[in-house]
Motif scaffolding. Structure first.
Motif, PDB file in Angstrom:
ATOM      1  N   LEU A  35      11.277  25.684  22.360  1.00  0.00           N
ATOM      2  CA  LEU A  35      10.788  24.839  23.448  1.00  0.00           C
ATOM      3  C   LEU A  35      11.919  24.458  24.405  1.00  0.00           C
ATOM      4  N   ASP A  36      13.092  24.168  23.859  1.00  0.00           N
ATOM      5  CA  ASP A  36      14.245  23.848  24.706  1.00  0.00           C
ATOM      6  C   ASP A  36      14.583  25.017  25.623  1.00  0.00           C
ATOM      7  N   GLU A  37      14.592  26.218  25.063  1.00  0.00           N
ATOM      8  CA  GLU A  37      14.931  27.396  25.869  1.00  0.00           C
ATOM      9  C   GLU A  37      13.874  27.684  26.927  1.00  0.00           C
ATOM     10  N   SER A  38      12.631  27.263  26.676  1.00  0.00           N
ATOM     11  CA  SER A  38      11.546  27.482  27.636  1.00  0.00           C
ATOM     12  C   SER A  38      11.402  26.338  28.624  1.00  0.00           C
ATOM     13  N   THR A  53       4.155  18.972  25.727  1.00  0.00           N
ATOM     14  CA  THR A  53       3.244  18.623  26.819  1.00  0.00           C
ATOM     15  C   THR A  53       3.604  19.383  28.085  1.00  0.00           C
ATOM     16  N   ILE A  54       2.588  19.914  28.750  1.00  0.00           N
ATOM     17  CA  ILE A  54       2.731  20.496  30.087  1.00  0.00           C
ATOM     18  C   ILE A  54       1.807  19.700  30.993  1.00  0.00           C
ATOM     19  N   LYS A  55       2.375  18.994  31.953  1.00  0.00           N
ATOM     20  CA  LYS A  55       1.615  18.083  32.805  1.00  0.00           C
ATOM     21  C   LYS A  55       0.684  18.849  33.742  1.00  0.00           C
ATOM     22  N   GLY A  56      -0.529  18.298  33.922  1.00  0.00           N
ATOM     23  CA  GLY A  56      -1.471  18.819  34.893  1.00  0.00           C
ATOM     24  C   GLY A  56      -1.736  17.780  35.965  1.00  0.00           C
ATOM     25  N   GLU A  57      -2.658  18.087  36.874  1.00  0.00           N
ATOM     26  CA  GLU A  57      -2.987  17.152  37.939  1.00  0.00           C
ATOM     27  C   GLU A  57      -3.664  15.896  37.391  1.00  0.00           C
ATOM     28  N   LEU A 200       1.721  29.336  30.418  1.00  0.00           N
ATOM     29  CA  LEU A 200       1.039  28.237  31.106  1.00  0.00           C
ATOM     30  C   LEU A 200       1.998  27.316  31.839  1.00  0.00           C
ATOM     31  N   LYS A 201       3.246  27.295  31.441  1.00  0.00           N
ATOM     32  CA  LYS A 201       4.243  26.471  32.133  1.00  0.00           C
ATOM     33  C   LYS A 201       4.379  26.875  33.600  1.00  0.00           C
ATOM     34  N   LYS A 202       4.060  28.125  33.890  1.00  0.00           N
ATOM     35  CA  LYS A 202       4.199  28.638  35.264  1.00  0.00           C
ATOM     36  C   LYS A 202       2.951  28.398  36.110  1.00  0.00           C
ATOM     37  N   GLU A 203       1.871  27.903  35.500  1.00  0.00           N
ATOM     38  CA  GLU A 203       0.587  27.765  36.178  1.00  0.00           C
ATOM     39  C   GLU A 203       0.403  26.362  36.764  1.00  0.00           C
ATOM     40  N   LYS A 204      -0.406  26.260  37.800  1.00  0.00           N
ATOM     41  CA  LYS A 204      -0.841  24.963  38.318  1.00  0.00           C
ATOM     42  C   LYS A 204      -2.088  24.569  37.535  1.00  0.00           C
ATOM     43  N   LEU A 205      -1.993  23.506  36.776  1.00  0.00           N
ATOM     44  CA  LEU A 205      -3.040  23.139  35.832  1.00  0.00           C
ATOM     45  C   LEU A 205      -3.795  21.909  36.301  1.00  0.00           C
ATOM     46  N   LYS A 329      -3.919  39.211  20.571  1.00  0.00           N
ATOM     47  CA  LYS A 329      -3.998  39.238  22.039  1.00  0.00           C
ATOM     48  C   LYS A 329      -5.279  38.572  22.531  1.00  0.00           C
ATOM     49  N   ALA A 330      -6.394  38.812  21.863  1.00  0.00           N
ATOM     50  CA  ALA A 330      -7.655  38.185  22.266  1.00  0.00           C
ATOM     51  C   ALA A 330      -7.561  36.668  22.138  1.00  0.00           C
ATOM     52  N   THR A 331      -6.902  36.177  21.089  1.00  0.00           N
ATOM     53  CA  THR A 331      -6.732  34.738  20.909  1.00  0.00           C
ATOM     54  C   THR A 331      -5.848  34.165  22.009  1.00  0.00           C
ATOM     55  N   PHE A 332      -4.768  34.842  22.315  1.00  0.00           N
ATOM     56  CA  PHE A 332      -3.885  34.427  23.413  1.00  0.00           C
ATOM     57  C   PHE A 332      -4.653  34.375  24.731  1.00  0.00           C
ATOM     58  N   ASP A 333      -5.416  35.402  25.030  1.00  0.00           N
ATOM     59  CA  ASP A 333      -6.156  35.452  26.297  1.00  0.00           C
ATOM     60  C   ASP A 333      -7.153  34.300  26.416  1.00  0.00           C
ATOM     61  N   LEU A 334      -7.820  33.971  25.325  1.00  0.00           N
ATOM     62  CA  LEU A 334      -8.791  32.870  25.367  1.00  0.00           C
ATOM     63  C   LEU A 334      -8.092  31.534  25.567  1.00  0.00           C
ATOM     64  N   ILE A 335      -6.972  31.325  24.890  1.00  0.00           N
ATOM     65  CA  ILE A 335      -6.235  30.069  25.051  1.00  0.00           C
ATOM     66  C   ILE A 335      -5.792  29.894  26.497  1.00  0.00           C
ATOM     67  N   VAL A 336      -5.182  30.917  27.073  1.00  0.00           N
ATOM     68  CA  VAL A 336      -4.673  30.821  28.438  1.00  0.00           C
ATOM     69  C   VAL A 336      -5.826  30.611  29.430  1.00  0.00           C
ATOM     70  N   SER A 337      -6.898  31.357  29.268  1.00  0.00           N
ATOM     71  CA  SER A 337      -8.024  31.227  30.189  1.00  0.00           C
ATOM     72  C   SER A 337      -8.664  29.844  30.105  1.00  0.00           C
ATOM     73  N   TYR A 338      -8.857  29.356  28.891  1.00  0.00           N
ATOM     74  CA  TYR A 338      -9.509  28.049  28.727  1.00  0.00           C
ATOM     75  C   TYR A 338      -8.583  26.926  29.202  1.00  0.00           C
ATOM     76  N   ALA A 339      -7.289  27.074  28.976  1.00  0.00           N
ATOM     77  CA  ALA A 339      -6.330  26.030  29.394  1.00  0.00           C
ATOM     78  C   ALA A 339      -6.297  25.876  30.907  1.00  0.00           C
ATOM     79  N   LYS A 340      -6.594  26.934  31.643  1.00  0.00           N
ATOM     80  CA  LYS A 340      -6.537  26.874  33.117  1.00  0.00           C
ATOM     81  C   LYS A 340      -7.836  26.376  33.736  1.00  0.00           C
ATOM     82  N   LYS A 341      -8.894  26.169  32.923  1.00  0.00           N
ATOM     83  CA  LYS A 341     -10.174  25.715  33.444  1.00  0.00           C
ATOM     84  C   LYS A 341     -10.107  24.261  33.921  1.00  0.00           C
TER      85      LYS A 341
END
Length: 341
Positions: A35-38, A53-57, A200-205, A329-341
């Motif tokens: 986490l520190d490196e990221s 935590t990754i802050k959103g709007e 997700l750190k790179k996304e606008k959430l 990969k399917a689990t990763f894709d679902l997490i990322v997609s749902y997190a951006k909703k």
């Protein structure tokens, strides 16, 4: 590096760190380093779990969890002949441990090699009893790979009651995508969450995202405390369980409708299923009769939240487990997609 390369690297590093439930210092140091490196902010709970935590709007929070504690064993007593009686940590099946290599960790930090055997391990001596013997605590023991013949010999090595026993994981990542190892429950999901956080750190959430790395899930109280404020949704990322009469798959993300704690939130489950259908993410919905998650632990602690359970398909759970990179990969894709909703 590709997703497969990143996941293989992270999973290998996680599997190599021993972390039976109750012994988490080393693996949590690894999580903090990642986490520190990221550049992802986090805090450590009193029990030693990590909440990133990754802050959103919005302050409204959505949490994903995975647990880094695994099954293991602990020295119960030292026998007169110099072998060890042990007790299980978590829900191993004794028969899956027979003939496995292990290490006993002394309180001084020394690792001593051993093997799990029955107390009638030879057909040339014990005949049919060696085959028919019930595998249980009273008939299993650890044989130490040192010249020991007495309790005093064992104590002289630094071994004592309460020492942790680490079972060899035997990780294999095959070129065709299959992954075999102990402790894919739940280090497969932890590696997926770490990769998802970096993406997700790179996304606008819209919603604030929390990631709870639990260290006491295998004994039922991992997420019973220290969840963040303004939390409305808790998604446990844990193994799906393919097997007899089950709908789960090693090649899809698995969505749990119900486990032993009861049904998960129906609206969340349908949202996850529909998202998979919209984005062509392979999924399977299933019910697990002998299963509980950190999400159900949080509900049991009284949190007023909606919960869901998803994860990669892990065959032969709590034994020598297997999954496939397609499920990861399917689990990763679902997490990322749902997190951006």
């Amino acid at each position: 590096m590709s997703f497969e390369q990143n996941i293989s690297k992270t999973l290998t590093e996680l599997i190599e760190i021993h972390s039976p439930t109750g012994y988490h210092q080393e693996v949590m140091a690894y999580i903090r380093k990642e986490l520190d490196e990221s550049g992802i902010s986090y805090k450590e709970t009193v029990k030693g779990a990590i909440l990133a935590t990754i802050k959103g709007e919005s302050e409204e929070g959505r949490l994903f969890s995975a647990h880094v504690d695994t099954l293991g064993a602990m020295v119960k007593s030292i026998k007169g002949k110099g072998s060890l009686e042990f007790m299980l940590l978590g829900g191993y099946m004794y028969n899956t441990l027979e003939s496995e290599n292990c290490w006993i960790r002394t309180s001084q930090g020394k690792l001593i090699s051993g093997t799990v055997q029955t107390n009638k391990p030879s057909v040339h001596i014990d005949g049919g009893d060696a085959r028919s013997l019930e595998r249980k605590q009273q008939t299993m023991e650890v044989i130490i790979d040192e010249k020991v013949h007495s309790v005093d010999d064992v104590k002289a090595l630094g071994i004592s009651v309460g020492d942790f026993i680490f079972i060899e994981p035997k990780l294999r990542i095959l070129p065709n995508g299959f992954i075999k190892s102990r402790y894919l429950d739940d280090k497969a999901s932890v590696s997926i969450l770490l990769e998802a956080m970096k993406t997700l750190k790179k996304e606008k959430l819209h919603k604030t995202l929390h990631f709870f790395i639990s260290n006491y899930e295998e004994v039922g109280h991992g997420a019973k405390a220290a969840l963040p404020e303004n939390l409305t949704e808790f998604i446990a990322v844990d193994m799906g369980a393919p097997g007899n009469d089950q709908n789960s798959s090693e090649y899809k993300v698995n969505i749990c409708a119900k486990d032993s704690s009861g049904p998960y939130d129906y609206e969340m489950r349908r949202s996850l299923e529909m998202l998979c259908e919209e984005e062509n993410i392979p999924y399977a919905t299933d019910i697990y009769p002998f299963y509980g998650s950190d999400a159900s632990a949080a509900l049991g602690a009284g949190y007023d939240i909606r919960t869901a359970l998803i994860g990669p398909g892990v065959f032969a759970s709590h034994g020598y487990e297997r999954t496939h990179m397609e499920s990861m990969k399917a689990t990763f894709d679902l997490i990322v997609s749902y997190a951006k909703k």
